[in-house]
Design a protein around this motif. Structure first.
Motif, PDB file in Angstrom:
ATOM      1  N   VAL A 117       0.837  -1.208   0.000  1.00 22.38           N
ATOM      2  CA  VAL A 117       0.000   0.000   0.000  1.00 22.38           C
ATOM      3  C   VAL A 117       0.868   1.253   0.000  1.00 22.38           C
ATOM      4  O   VAL A 117       0.568   2.242  -0.679  1.00 22.38           O
ATOM      5  CB  VAL A 117      -0.941  -0.005   1.222  1.00 22.38           C
ATOM      6  N   GLY A 147       1.291   4.286  -2.792  1.00 25.52           N
ATOM      7  CA  GLY A 147       1.050   5.672  -2.413  1.00 25.52           C
ATOM      8  C   GLY A 147       2.135   6.631  -2.865  1.00 25.52           C
ATOM      9  O   GLY A 147       1.852   7.801  -3.143  1.00 25.52           O
ATOM     10  N   TYR A 166       1.081   4.863   8.788  1.00 24.22           N
ATOM     11  CA  TYR A 166       1.228   4.823   7.331  1.00 24.22           C
ATOM     12  C   TYR A 166       2.040   6.019   6.843  1.00 24.22           C
ATOM     13  O   TYR A 166       2.968   5.869   6.042  1.00 24.22           O
ATOM     14  CB  TYR A 166      -0.147   4.804   6.652  1.00 24.22           C
ATOM     15  N   THR A 178       5.741   5.905   5.351  1.00 22.86           N
ATOM     16  CA  THR A 178       5.867   6.391   3.977  1.00 22.86           C
ATOM     17  C   THR A 178       6.953   7.448   3.863  1.00 22.86           C
ATOM     18  O   THR A 178       7.782   7.417   2.945  1.00 22.86           O
ATOM     19  CB  THR A 178       4.529   6.971   3.488  1.00 22.86           C
TER      20      THR A 178
END
Length: 367
Positions: free
Chosen positions: A129, A133, A281, A285
């Motif tokens: 994921v 992104g 997240y 990231t």
């Protein structure tokens, strides 16, 4: 500079809020309560004040090179080869940090949410994921942060108004009952995570449009994120007490379980888990993104998209072997990590700032 995208000051503030909350929202209260007992919230306040001083250091350094990344001005100030060596060490730091954050997530899911799910599967799924992104650049996932921040703030507000019936003010007494030394010792852990890790934003500062307002945005974002950590630490002590908070691996998750209004508003810990997935997240990231960008700049690559998959595969393996068990991680996080992160979050930036001042680098006017 490889990345050509630009973000606004408001978006930068949101990223700093989410990064500061990051994984600390679940694990920080436990370490603070273990060392400072009922004064854990005071240790969180002290950690925030030191964190704001670190932000002033990063802003002072970043404002002297508003259009350059950490890699670029490291080479300019230290020379090509020494600068590249320091930049590569920052790549290792951000990459290891990403692996540890990913492991925190995997441990939480496999022990609290999906207990029969293999650790490697959760890591691969979540990292997939993240790669989706960031493949389109920083502008894409930064806009996403604007969507998710209100949900994070709303749940914090709900906890604040739904938990008063569970609070006991006696849990806070006596204030400074064990003196100042335990408070200072406890604050060291929260300085290491997340405040020293905010050095990652030295790779993001050149991508912000309005550098004139950047310093205020940085301070405001960290103040809000750090303030929420203070609140969650205070709530943990008020509701669970310092003894129970200290022995819980995820006190704020247990805190959410205590919310019960009548017989219809219960089991809100799933929302806490969801909020943590959001904040972790964005922290993961940013760490993975910064590490990849540094790697690309050190080796003079034109594009880093081809690095996401191989580095992601290495990250999954590293996250699994990073530490053998939770007890080992607690010892590492409380006794070792602050010195490791302090090297990259304080010593090297301070050295770079001193070199910039000695070389009389003028501070450019903001746009």
């Amino acid at each position: 500079m490889i990345e050509q995208g630009k973000i606004g000051v408001h978006q930068f503030t949101i990223l700093t809020i989410l990064f500061t909350i990051g994984s600390s929202i679940l694990i920080a209260p436990s370490g603070l309560a273990f060392a400072a007992k009922q004064d854990a919230w005071i240790a969180a306040v002290l950690g925030l004040l030191v964190g704001l001083l670190l932000i002033m250091l990063y802003q002072a350094l970043g404002s002297r090179f508003p259009q350059k990344t950490l890699v670029a001005y490291s080479e300019e100030l230290m020379g090509k080869w020494l600068g590249k060596a320091v930049s590569f060490l920052y790549f290792c730091f951000f990459f290891i940090l990403a692996a540890l954050v990913l492991r925190n997530l995997g441990d939480f899911i496999t022990t609290q949410v999906l207990v029969d799910t293999p650790l490697q599967f959760t890591h691969i799924f979540f990292l997939g994921v993240i790669i989706l992104g960031i493949r389109n650049g920083i502008e894409t996932f930064t806009r996403t942060s604007e969507i998710f921040l209100p949900w994070v703030l709303v749940f914090f507000f709900l906890m604040f108004i739904l938990l008063p019936s569970q609070m006991k003010m006696s849990y806070l007494q006596p204030i400074f009952g064990y003196g100042l030394k335990p408070i200072v010792r406890a604050s060291v852990s929260i300085i290491g995570t997340p405040y020293l890790e905010l050095v990652v934003f030295l790779m993001i500062i050149p991508l912000v449009n309005q550098t004139k307002k950047l310093g205020k945005a940085f301070l405001v974002g960290v103040s809000i994120g750090g303030g929420l950590l203070v609140v969650i630490s205070l709530l943990s002590i008020l509701v669970l007490g310092d003894d129970l908070t200290a022995v819980q691996m995820y006190p704020s998750y247990s805190l959410a379980k205590r919310i019960s209004i009548g017989s219809f508003l219960e089991r809100l810990e799933v929302f806490m888990a969801g909020i943590w997935f959001i904040t972790i997240y964005f922290k993961l990231t940013l760490c993975f993104y910064a590490a990849t960008m540094i790697f690309g700049e050190v080796f003079n690559l034109r594009d880093v998209q081809q690095l996401y998959l191989p580095l992601g595969m290495i990250l999954v393996v590293l996250s699994v072997i990073a530490y053998p068990n939770t007890a080992y991680f607690i010892q590492f996080a409380t006794k070792i990590w602050v010195f490791y992160s302090g090297t990259f979050g304080f010593l090297i930036p301070s050295l770079l700032l001193v070199l910039a001042i000695l070389r009389k680098k003028r501070k450019p006017l903001g746009k």
